[in-house]
Write a protein that holds these residues in place. Sequence first.
Motif, PDB file in Angstrom:
ATOM      1  N   LEU A   1      89.038  78.110  57.496  1.00 43.81           N
ATOM      2  CA  LEU A   1      88.299  79.192  56.853  1.00 43.81           C
ATOM      3  C   LEU A   1      86.794  78.927  56.920  1.00 43.81           C
ATOM      4  O   LEU A   1      86.000  79.825  57.209  1.00 43.81           O
ATOM      5  N   GLU A   2      86.406  77.667  56.650  1.00 41.36           N
ATOM      6  CA  GLU A   2      84.982  77.349  56.640  1.00 41.36           C
ATOM      7  C   GLU A   2      84.339  77.583  58.006  1.00 41.36           C
ATOM      8  O   GLU A   2      83.226  78.108  58.096  1.00 41.36           O
ATOM      9  N   GLN A   3      85.033  77.214  59.088  1.00 44.69           N
ATOM     10  CA  GLN A   3      84.471  77.411  60.422  1.00 44.69           C
ATOM     11  C   GLN A   3      84.301  78.894  60.747  1.00 44.69           C
ATOM     12  O   GLN A   3      83.301  79.294  61.349  1.00 44.69           O
ATOM     13  N   ALA A   4      85.269  79.706  60.341  1.00 42.74           N
ATOM     14  CA  ALA A   4      85.164  81.144  60.602  1.00 42.74           C
ATOM     15  C   ALA A   4      83.967  81.740  59.892  1.00 42.74           C
ATOM     16  O   ALA A   4      83.187  82.512  60.478  1.00 42.74           O
ATOM     17  N   VAL A   5      83.794  81.398  58.619  1.00 42.37           N
ATOM     18  CA  VAL A   5      82.708  82.000  57.842  1.00 42.37           C
ATOM     19  C   VAL A   5      81.358  81.431  58.282  1.00 42.37           C
ATOM     20  O   VAL A   5      80.354  82.152  58.325  1.00 42.37           O
ATOM     21  N   GLU A   6      81.316  80.161  58.626  1.00 41.14           N
ATOM     22  CA  GLU A   6      80.062  79.595  59.136  1.00 41.14           C
ATOM     23  C   GLU A   6      79.663  80.252  60.451  1.00 41.14           C
ATOM     24  O   GLU A   6      78.476  80.428  60.738  1.00 41.14           O
ATOM     25  N   CYS A   7      80.654  80.641  61.262  1.00 44.81           N
ATOM     26  CA  CYS A   7      80.354  81.356  62.500  1.00 44.81           C
ATOM     27  C   CYS A   7      79.704  82.702  62.199  1.00 44.81           C
ATOM     28  O   CYS A   7      78.802  83.138  62.922  1.00 44.81           O
TER      29      CYS A   7
ATOM     30  N   PRO B   1      79.648  80.931  53.101  1.00 46.44           N
ATOM     31  CA  PRO B   1      80.737  79.957  53.321  1.00 46.44           C
ATOM     32  C   PRO B   1      81.209  79.289  52.036  1.00 46.44           C
ATOM     33  O   PRO B   1      82.409  79.169  51.792  1.00 46.44           O
ATOM     34  N   ALA B   2      80.268  78.889  51.186  1.00 42.77           N
ATOM     35  CA  ALA B   2      80.638  78.218  49.938  1.00 42.77           C
ATOM     36  C   ALA B   2      81.364  79.173  48.998  1.00 42.77           C
ATOM     37  O   ALA B   2      82.324  78.778  48.312  1.00 42.77           O
ATOM     38  N   ALA B   3      80.929  80.421  48.950  1.00 40.13           N
ATOM     39  CA  ALA B   3      81.551  81.395  48.046  1.00 40.13           C
ATOM     40  C   ALA B   3      82.990  81.683  48.447  1.00 40.13           C
ATOM     41  O   ALA B   3      83.893  81.749  47.592  1.00 40.13           O
ATOM     42  N   VAL B   4      83.237  81.863  49.742  1.00 38.20           N
ATOM     43  CA  VAL B   4      84.593  82.133  50.212  1.00 38.20           C
ATOM     44  C   VAL B   4      85.485  80.918  49.992  1.00 38.20           C
ATOM     45  O   VAL B   4      86.637  81.042  49.526  1.00 38.20           O
TER      46      VAL B   4
ATOM     47  N   ALA C   1      88.873  80.803  47.610  1.00 42.57           N
ATOM     48  CA  ALA C   1      90.173  80.409  48.160  1.00 42.57           C
ATOM     49  C   ALA C   1      90.775  79.254  47.365  1.00 42.57           C
ATOM     50  O   ALA C   1      91.971  79.256  47.053  1.00 42.57           O
ATOM     51  N   ALA C   2      89.949  78.268  47.021  1.00 42.61           N
ATOM     52  CA  ALA C   2      90.440  77.128  46.248  1.00 42.61           C
ATOM     53  C   ALA C   2      90.889  77.556  44.855  1.00 42.61           C
ATOM     54  O   ALA C   2      91.903  77.068  44.329  1.00 42.61           O
TER      55      ALA C   2
END
Length: 459
Positions: A228-234, A348-351, A355-356
Motif C-alpha cells: 500500500l505504501e509503495q502505491a501511495v508514494e507513487c 502515504p502516512a494518512a492511508v 489501514a492499520a
Amino acid sequence: MTIANAALDALSALLGPRFTTGMAERELHGGSETFHRAPPPEAVAWPASTAEVSAVLAICHQHRVPVIGWGTGTSLEGHALAPQGGLVLDMMKMDRILSIDAEDLQTTVQPGVTREALNLELRATGLFFPVDPGANASLGGMASTRASGTTAVRYGTMRDNVIALEVVLADGTIIRTGTKAAKSSAGYDLTALFVGAEGTLGIITELTLRLHGQPEEVAAAVCGFPTLEQAVECVTATIQSGIPMARIEFVDADAARAFNAYAGTHLHEGPHLMVEFNGSPTSVQEDVARFGDLAQEFGGTGFEWATTAEDRAALWKMRHGAYRACLALRPGATSLTTDVCVPMSQLPAAVAAAAADIKEVGLIGPMVGHVGDGNFHAQMLIMPGDAEELARAKGVATRMAQRALAVGGTITGEHGVGLGKMGLMPAQHGAALGAMAALKKALDPLNIMNPGKMIPVLA
C-alpha cells in the motif's frame, strides 16, 4: 406531524398528483445508501418549474414545514434524510438542458439533469462535462454537495465548474448568483456559498456549468504494487513530478479482491493504481512513458493498458462499481463510508494509518481514493443493527478525520457533512462555525431548509 393540514391542502392544490403523503413514496424518499437511518418524510413533492419551487417554499415558510431537497438519492452521509419530518422536494422532473453555448464552453441546465444525460447530449459538440463522482448523480445534487470524483485532479470539482446558479430561498424568493462572464469582481461570491451548502440555504433550480473539450487521445491503465505504501508514494511522486494526470485512482487489496469476485476481473489481490492520460497522441505517449518509469521505481508491475473506448469504459465501470462490489465482500452488510482529504505530502502516512486502524478494530474496510488530490475513502462493512460494530467503525472514521485535521487536511473531501460529520464540524472550523450559523440564520431564519444538517447548532 410537522405539516399542518392547511399546508397539506395548499400543497395538494398547487401540485395535484405531483404531491403525495402515500407511504410507498415516503419510504422511497426516506432511505439511505449507508447505515444512516431516519423516519420517512411526511410528504413528497415533484415541482416542474422554478415558479412551483418558489410557491412550495412560500407555503412551507408560512407553516414552518421542513424542506429537504432530493436528487437521485446517492449521497453517503444521510444528506437527504428527514430526521425532523417535513417535505421532501424531489427535483428530478426539472430535467431539461436549457442551453448549450459551445463557443463559450458553457451549458445551462435544470437540477434534475444527470451527468450522464448531459454528456450524452454533448457528444456532437466535441465538449463534455468532466466532474465524475461515479454515481449517475443529478447535477443539482452534485452542486449541493460540492461533488468531485475521479477527474478532479485535472478538471477540478463542482466548485470549479459551476459558473452561475438560480436559487429559491427559504421564503420563496428567487435569486440568481454569478454571470456567464469569465470573471467578476462585483459583490459576494454567492455561487460558491450555495455550492456545497447541502440544501441548507435554498433550493438550486438552475445551473450554468463550465464545459471542456474532448481530448484528442486518451489512454488508461491499471498497475499493481507490492505494498500500500509503495502505491501511495507513487501517487505523490507522480503529482510532484508534474505529470499531467486526467485520473489517478487508488484501490487497496480488499477492493481488488472485491472487484475479482464481483466483476470477474483477475487483479492480483494487492494495491493498485488506475490511471488515465488525456491530450495529443504525442503528449499522451510521453506521459505514459514517464509514469511507467516512475511506477517501476516504486515496484509497479503488471501494467494493463486500455486504449480503446470499450476497454477504458470497462476499467472505469469497475472502479465506479466499487461500492457495490465491496458490499458483496460481506453479504447482508451495510457500510459506514467515510472520506478525508489531506495535503499530498501527508497522503502515504494518512492511508497507512487508516489501514492499520481498520485492521486493529477487526473490520473489513476496503479503501479507494481519488488520491491525485489527496482524497481517499474507507468503506467499513458492518451488520445492520450491530451497535458494537457501528461504534468501532465510527471510531475509525473519527480518528481518520482527526489525523487529517492534524496535518492541515479536511474531514471530508467530497462526501460532505450531512448527518454523519456534523459532530466534527467544530474541530475543523472553530469560531468560523459561528459565521456559518449566522449566514444560515440570515437566509433561513425559521430553520426549515434541510434542518439538522451541516450546522450542529443554529445560533
